[in-house]
Scaffold this active site. Structure first.
Site, short mmCIF file in Angstrom:
data_model
loop_
_atom_site.label_atom_id
_atom_site.label_comp_id
_atom_site.label_asym_id
_atom_site.label_seq_id
_atom_site.Cartn_x
_atom_site.Cartn_y
_atom_site.Cartn_z
N ARG A 71 0.84 -1.19 0.00
CA ARG A 71 0.00 0.00 0.00
C ARG A 71 0.89 1.25 0.00
NH1 ARG A 71 -1.92 0.65 4.43
NH2 ARG A 71 -1.30 -1.26 5.48
N TYR A 210 -1.26 -3.44 -6.84
CA TYR A 210 -1.15 -4.16 -5.57
C TYR A 210 -2.50 -4.19 -4.84
CZ TYR A 210 -0.36 -5.25 -0.74
OH TYR A 210 -0.49 -5.83 0.49
N GLY A 212 -3.95 -3.98 -1.83
CA GLY A 212 -4.49 -2.95 -0.94
C GLY A 212 -4.80 -1.65 -1.67
N LYS A 219 -9.72 -2.32 1.66
CA LYS A 219 -9.38 -1.20 2.55
C LYS A 219 -10.12 0.08 2.14
CE LYS A 219 -6.06 -3.75 4.48
NZ LYS A 219 -6.09 -4.31 5.83
N HIS A 239 -10.64 -2.37 11.40
CA HIS A 239 -9.58 -3.23 10.87
C HIS A 239 -9.38 -4.39 11.86
CE1 HIS A 239 -5.11 -3.28 9.31
NE2 HIS A 239 -5.87 -4.11 8.63
N SER A 261 -1.51 -3.74 10.03
CA SER A 261 -1.16 -4.67 8.97
C SER A 261 0.13 -5.41 9.31
CB SER A 261 -0.98 -3.92 7.65
OG SER A 261 -2.22 -3.41 7.24
N ALA A 262 0.10 -6.72 9.09
CA ALA A 262 1.24 -7.60 9.35
C ALA A 262 1.61 -7.67 10.83
CB ALA A 262 2.45 -7.22 8.49
N CYS A 263 0.59 -7.59 11.70
CA CYS A 263 0.81 -7.71 13.14
C CYS A 263 0.00 -8.84 13.77
CB CYS A 263 0.53 -6.40 13.84
SG CYS A 263 1.73 -5.12 13.41
N GLY A 264 -0.49 -9.78 12.96
CA GLY A 264 -1.03 -11.00 13.55
C GLY A 264 -2.53 -11.24 13.49
N ASN A 267 -3.28 -14.68 11.70
CA ASN A 267 -2.83 -15.78 12.56
C ASN A 267 -3.77 -15.99 13.73
OD1 ASN A 267 0.11 -17.09 12.17
ND2 ASN A 267 -0.04 -15.13 11.10
N ASP A 286 -9.58 -9.71 8.77
CA ASP A 286 -9.04 -8.39 8.46
C ASP A 286 -10.00 -7.23 8.74
OD1 ASP A 286 -6.70 -6.97 7.47
OD2 ASP A 286 -7.88 -6.46 5.70
N ASN A 376 6.24 -8.52 2.03
CA ASN A 376 4.78 -8.30 1.97
C ASN A 376 4.13 -9.17 0.91
OD1 ASN A 376 2.34 -7.02 2.83
ND2 ASN A 376 2.42 -5.68 1.04
N ARG A 378 1.90 -12.20 -0.58
CA ARG A 378 0.54 -12.50 -0.11
C ARG A 378 -0.04 -13.76 -0.72
NH1 ARG A 378 -1.84 -8.67 3.68
NH2 ARG A 378 -0.14 -7.18 3.94
N ARG A 409 2.80 -4.11 17.53
CA ARG A 409 4.12 -4.74 17.52
C ARG A 409 5.04 -3.81 18.29
NH1 ARG A 409 6.67 -8.38 13.71
NH2 ARG A 409 4.78 -8.92 12.61
N ASN A 508 -1.12 -18.09 21.93
CA ASN A 508 -1.94 -16.93 22.25
C ASN A 508 -3.31 -17.34 22.78
OD1 ASN A 508 0.12 -15.20 21.50
ND2 ASN A 508 -0.60 -14.97 19.39
P1 GDP Z 1 -2.07 -9.46 9.63
O1 GDP Z 1 -1.54 -8.72 8.47
O2 GDP Z 1 -2.41 -8.55 10.78
O3 GDP Z 1 -3.16 -10.39 9.30
O4 GDP Z 1 -0.84 -10.32 10.22
P2 GDP Z 1 -0.50 -11.89 10.02
O5 GDP Z 1 -1.35 -12.75 10.89
O6 GDP Z 1 -0.48 -12.20 8.58
O7 GDP Z 1 0.98 -11.91 10.61
C1 GDP Z 1 1.98 -11.05 10.12
C2 GDP Z 1 3.33 -11.58 10.48
O8 GDP Z 1 3.46 -11.65 11.90
C3 GDP Z 1 3.57 -12.99 9.95
O9 GDP Z 1 4.89 -13.10 9.52
C4 GDP Z 1 3.33 -13.86 11.16
O10 GDP Z 1 4.06 -15.06 11.11
C5 GDP Z 1 3.76 -12.97 12.31
N1 GDP Z 1 3.00 -13.28 13.56
C6 GDP Z 1 1.67 -13.44 13.67
N2 GDP Z 1 1.31 -13.75 14.95
C7 GDP Z 1 2.45 -13.78 15.66
C8 GDP Z 1 2.75 -14.04 17.05
O11 GDP Z 1 1.87 -14.32 17.87
N3 GDP Z 1 4.06 -13.95 17.41
C9 GDP Z 1 5.06 -13.64 16.51
N4 GDP Z 1 6.31 -13.59 16.95
N5 GDP Z 1 4.81 -13.40 15.20
C10 GDP Z 1 3.53 -13.46 14.78
P1 PGA Z 2 -3.17 -6.51 6.10
O1 PGA Z 2 -3.19 -5.45 4.93
O2 PGA Z 2 -1.69 -6.72 6.35
O3 PGA Z 2 -3.85 -5.82 7.22
O4 PGA Z 2 -3.80 -7.79 5.70
C1 PGA Z 2 -3.59 -5.72 3.64
C2 PGA Z 2 -3.04 -4.65 2.74
O5 PGA Z 2 -1.92 -4.20 2.98
O6 PGA Z 2 -3.74 -4.30 1.81
MN MN Z 3 -4.05 -10.46 7.37
#
Ligand code: GDP
Ligand code: PGA
Ligand code: MN
Length: 598
Positions: A71, A210, A212, A219, A239, A261-264, A267, A286, A376, A378, A409, A508
């Site tokens: 993005r 891309y 996003g 988004k 979000h 974004s990318a903070c879990g 997962n 998301d 990043n 996907r 994070r 978690n």
């Molecule tokens: P989203 O973009 O918020 O959905 O984030 P993701 O679930 O795709 O996770 C983004 C990155 O953070 C990935 O590389 C995951 O492996 C990592 N990650 C997710 N959850 C955890 C966690 O509980 N601990 C750690 N250390 N890394 C995590």
């Molecule tokens: P996300 O963001 O990491 O929250 O899934 C998607 C995006 O960047 O468009």
């Molecule tokens: Mn995600």
């Protein structure tokens, strides 16, 4: 050109106007059928824009232009009539000026290409007020991705009838083809604009392919335009992931989580609990739309139909349910590596292959200096393939929410979990949420910034008004006791040696268990200046191989670290001047008193 397959006059007129302006070779009204998916993907393969991933059924890999991988927040605009309504956290441009500029860019921008008309619906088609949109795009990759990410096609068009409201979403990669000019695998333009017109509920995107920036239901609509709709209509576009947690006694709880974004989010949404007897099911990974139900509770639904997940780090050990989801195929990968066996690979997915083709199409071995996949990169895959998807994912009412988690994070300061005292304190936690930047947006990675409610790049109006709207939602509740409890989590705190203190991922579930037991009034907590934190005994660490000192450090509320946080929050709040709800200043003052800092 064939007749449009609809009698929606406004839509037909708009498609005509855009075609007149952008001058595509042809117009294709997307019907959302399997045959259309096959046509789109085989054309993209023929043009070299997609590479088949033979090891997974019906799956493909896209390699983007190396400059079009995330993005572009710098190029994202909220074009409200009054700049005050975009606020200090958004880029603002006058709507007329933006329209003029972008109209210039769109003139002839689809020449030599097909314009796809993608009618889509965010959320269930059976909603009282289905949330329609129509995306016009000159990217077949976008049209194919919309097949996965949204409910789209002929049925949506049918339901729109002759006059349904819809959000017009215009997208062009900005790479017209002159006669005889050969195309590149990933057309895009150096000039990029991702523009939103919150008053007229329109989205104009130019120059990027891309996700996003180009899958405009996500988004752009479901968050930026959605948040402005929510402000006007009394709901929240957030979000957030949505999950259901069932206790060994069979009690059901619904939790949302807002992490940047990318903070879990993905997962946590698909988590496999490591504690016996507990079950987690996925409702969304998301985006959540939160509305009051007839029972006075806040209900959340996921407007999307697919997952657009971060690939690196995704593995059978960390997120087995995401792996099982993509294993079923029908998945578009972007910027990951391709192995010699014809499968995808990325950093964090088990042992590296001896040789692969990297995301730029070059030879790659474990000795290579650069990672095989873009950080990043996907996967784009249908929600229905998720083995732990809850049936209610398609229920227009959504599910009643018991707890909201905010998280980011942070290597320091923020403990593993803290419970807010009440709704306003929860809003304060969200409004002051901070996180290290990630590769999900273009720019430096690892810099701490405030990311309120994980919505910094997605609030479609003035962030101070948005905080006010959150506070108002608490007041609008018939009884505050019906509102979700708010918690602040941090899976990413590090020890002095740089390692994560908390194992995260499936573990978690132990934090979720504490959350649920707090809701039930069973788990113990200590009252700290920043809220209620678990006593080390109240967190179930049975069978967890975790150093006692690490656990303590993960849970610690460190006075010095918090004292250092205060001026950062002050500076953040000061950005909003008089617009900041006074209750948030009061929350900060109360925190300062409890911390005994001034
Ligand atoms: P989203 O973009 O918020 O959905 O984030 P993701 O679930 O795709 O996770 C983004 C990155 O953070 C990935 O590389 C995951 O492996 C990592 N990650 C997710 N959850 C955890 C966690 O509980 N601990 C750690 N250390 N890394 C995590
Ligand atoms: P996300 O963001 O990491 O929250 O899934 C998607 C995006 O960047 O468009
Ligand atoms: Mn995600």
């Amino acid at each position: 050109m064939t007749d449009p397959p609809t009698r929606h006059a406004r839509l037909v007129a708009w498609v005509g106007e855009v075609a007149e302006l952008t001058d595509p070779d042809q117009i294709v009204w997307c019907d959302g059928t399997r045959a259309e998916w096959e046509r789109l993907t085989s054309e993209l393969v023929a043009f070299g824009s997609l590479v088949p991933v033979p090891a997974k059924p019906d799956s493909f890999l896209a390699r983007t232009d190396p400059d079009d991988v995330a993005r572009v927040e710098e190029r994202t605009f909220i074009c409200s009539a009054d700049p005050e309504d975009a606020g200090p956290t958004n880029n603002w441009t006058a709507p007329d000026y933006m329209r003029e500029t972008m109209t210039g860019l769109y003139r002839g921008s689809m020449r030599g290409r097909t314009m796809y008309v993608v009618p889509f619906c965010m959320g269930s088609l059976d909603a009282e007020q289905p949330m329609f949109g129509v995306e016009l795009t000159d990217s077949a990759y976008v049209a194919a991705s919309m097949h996965i990410m949204t409910r789209m096609g002929a049925e949506v068009l049918e339901r729109m009838g002759e006059d349904a409201e819809f959000v017009p979403c215009l997208h062009s990669v900005g790479a017209p083809l002159e006669a005889g000019q050969t195309d590149v695998p990933w057309p895009c333009n150096e000039t990029k604009y991702i523009s939103h017109f919150p008053e007229s509920r329109e989205i104009w995107s130019y120059g990027s392919g891309y996700g996003g920036n180009s899958l405009l239901g996500k988004k752009c609509y479901a968050l930026r335009i959605g948040s402005a709709m929510g402000r006007d209509e009394g709901w929240l576009a957030e979000h957030m992931l949505i999950l259901r947690m069932t206790s060994p006694e069979g009690k059901v709880y619904h939790v949302t989580g807002a992490f940047p974004s990318a903070c879990g989010k993905t997962n946590l949404a698909m988590l496999e609990p490591t504690i016996p007897g507990w079950k987690v099911e996925t409702l969304g990974d998301d985006i959540a739309w939160l509305r009051f139900g007839e029972d006075g509770r806040l209900w959340a639904s996921n407007p999307e139909f697919g997952f657009f997940g971060v690939a690196p780090g995704t593995d059978y050990k960390t997120n087995p349910n995401a792996m099982r989801t993509i294993e079923k195929g029908h998945t578009l990968f972007t910027n990951v590596a391709l192995t010699d066996e014809g499968d995808v690979w990325w950093e964090g997915m088990g042992e590296p292959p001896a040789h692969a083709t990297d995301w730029k199409g070059r030879d790659w071995t474990p000795q290579s200096e650069e990672p095989s996949s873009h950080p990043n990169s996907r996967f784009c895959t249908p929600v229905k393939q998720c083995p732990v998807l809850a049936d209610e994912y398609d229920d227009p009412r959504g599910v009643p929410i018991d707890a909201i988690l905010f998280g980011g994070r942070r290597a320091t300061t923020i403990p593993l979990v803290t419970q807010a005292r009440d709704w306003v304190h929860g809003v304060y936690m969200g409004a002051t949420l901070s996180s290290e930047t990630t590769a999900a947006a273009v720019g430096r990675v690892g810099v701490v910034r405030r990311d309120p409610m994980a919505m910094l790049p997605f609030i479609g109006y003035n962030a101070a008004d948005y905080f006010g709207h959150w506070i108002e939602m608490g007041k609008a509740a018939t009884d505050e006791a019906l509102m979700p409890q708010v918690f602040y989590v941090n899976w990413f705190r590090r020890g002095e040696d740089g390692r994560f203190l908390w194992p995260g991922f499936g573990e978690n579930s132990r934090v979720l268990k504490w959350v649920v037991e707090r809701l039930e009034g069973r788990a113990e907590a200590v009252e700290t200046p920043i809220g209620y934190c678990p006593t080390p005994e109240s967190l179930d660490v049975d069978g967890l191989d975790l150093d006692e000192a690490d656990l303590k450090a993960a849970l610690l509320v460190d006075h010095e670290e918090w004292a250092a946080e205060v001026p950062l929050v002050e500076a953040w709040f000061a950005r909003f001047g008089d617009k900041l709800p006074a209750t948030l200043w009061s929350e900060l003052d109360a925190l300062k008193q409890r911390l005994d800092v001034r």
